[in-house]
Design an enzyme around this catalytic site. Sequence first.
Site, PDB file in Angstrom:
ATOM      1  N   ASP A 139      72.106  34.899 -70.049  1.00  0.00           N
ATOM      2  CA  ASP A 139      71.687  35.666 -68.877  1.00  0.00           C
ATOM      3  C   ASP A 139      70.250  36.162 -69.030  1.00  0.00           C
ATOM      4  O   ASP A 139      69.782  36.398 -70.142  1.00  0.00           O
ATOM      5  CB  ASP A 139      72.634  36.863 -68.694  1.00  0.00           C
ATOM      6  CG  ASP A 139      72.522  37.476 -67.312  1.00  0.00           C
ATOM      7  OD1 ASP A 139      72.009  36.810 -66.388  1.00  0.00           O
ATOM      8  OD2 ASP A 139      72.958  38.629 -67.151  1.00  0.00           O
ATOM      9  N   SER A 150      77.932  28.669 -63.101  1.00  0.00           N
ATOM     10  CA  SER A 150      79.285  29.057 -62.708  1.00  0.00           C
ATOM     11  C   SER A 150      79.619  28.536 -61.311  1.00  0.00           C
ATOM     12  O   SER A 150      78.725  28.137 -60.547  1.00  0.00           O
ATOM     13  CB  SER A 150      79.427  30.581 -62.727  1.00  0.00           C
ATOM     14  OG  SER A 150      78.735  31.166 -61.641  1.00  0.00           O
ATOM     15  N   ASN A 161      77.725  30.370 -58.850  1.00  0.00           N
ATOM     16  CA  ASN A 161      76.302  30.044 -58.726  1.00  0.00           C
ATOM     17  C   ASN A 161      76.007  29.065 -57.601  1.00  0.00           C
ATOM     18  O   ASN A 161      74.842  28.918 -57.197  1.00  0.00           O
ATOM     19  CB  ASN A 161      75.764  29.472 -60.044  1.00  0.00           C
ATOM     20  CG  ASN A 161      75.614  30.509 -61.139  1.00  0.00           C
ATOM     21  OD1 ASN A 161      75.651  30.181 -62.321  1.00  0.00           O
ATOM     22  ND2 ASN A 161      75.463  31.773 -60.771  1.00  0.00           N
ATOM     23  N   SER A 210      81.877  38.072 -66.483  1.00  0.00           N
ATOM     24  CA  SER A 210      81.482  37.159 -65.410  1.00  0.00           C
ATOM     25  C   SER A 210      82.339  35.903 -65.326  1.00  0.00           C
ATOM     26  O   SER A 210      81.826  34.786 -65.216  1.00  0.00           O
ATOM     27  CB  SER A 210      79.999  36.773 -65.539  1.00  0.00           C
ATOM     28  OG  SER A 210      79.180  37.917 -65.372  1.00  0.00           O
TER      29      SER A 210
END
Length: 257
Positions: free
Chosen positions: A19, A64, A67, A200
């Site tokens: 991240d 992800s 995303n 997440s």
Amino acid sequence: MDYALDMSRIPEHVAIIMDGNGRWAMERGKERTEGHKAGVDTVRRITSECVRLGVKYLTLYTFSTENWNRPADEIAALMGLVLSSLEDEIFQKNNVRFRVIGDMKRLPEPVQKKLWETMEHTAENDAMTMVVALSYSSRWEITDAVREMVRGILQDYATGYTEEEICNRITEDTISEHLNTYFMPDPDLLIRTGGELRISNYLLWQIAYSELYFCDTYWPDFDEAELHKAIASYQGRQRRFGKTEAQVEEAEGQTDK
């Protein structure tokens, strides 16, 4: 600062939430995609260092399912980075096997093709396995696993198994065998860079007993020293897996004899 590591206690499986790429770029007056490019360089460095340390599995949260909601130009740039980074010689140079977890069917066809080619070309490498979580989320993975299990249950009904027999066959091991990560052990250490304190939707089933490590460093700035710091933190903890401290210490004492 130099962190002295116990080379006999290197985690077998390290999972990372990479991240901070976008924020790293924006704080420098750059486009977010520049942060993702810098993040690829970090992947190369950390992969090489994990191989050197003896880590056997490195799982990287790359993109992800959530995303897909990002701006189209950022998604296109990320897909382009996936293609270009797979051209890197890091896999052969470091004897690294490449694997993917996630909903690959959602990816552009050129990306799918390149992913399969890279997996095929590196299949015999055995120093470490790098696993890229791409178009992945844990809820998607678990939902997909349940669908596969239901298909098996329907077949079992057709062959005459009773409801109780079928239910007894569904165990934690059965669920794990239907997950995308069936081919590797659960993570020993989960690292998240970038300062956020959440998981997440990443490897929720698999990290039940993983050691968690959060740092403020953005992924493009995460270097070998930061990795050593995370592993040193891991090595300073006692992994009890539900047991008491005394039980763990007793078992360790018996192992040392």
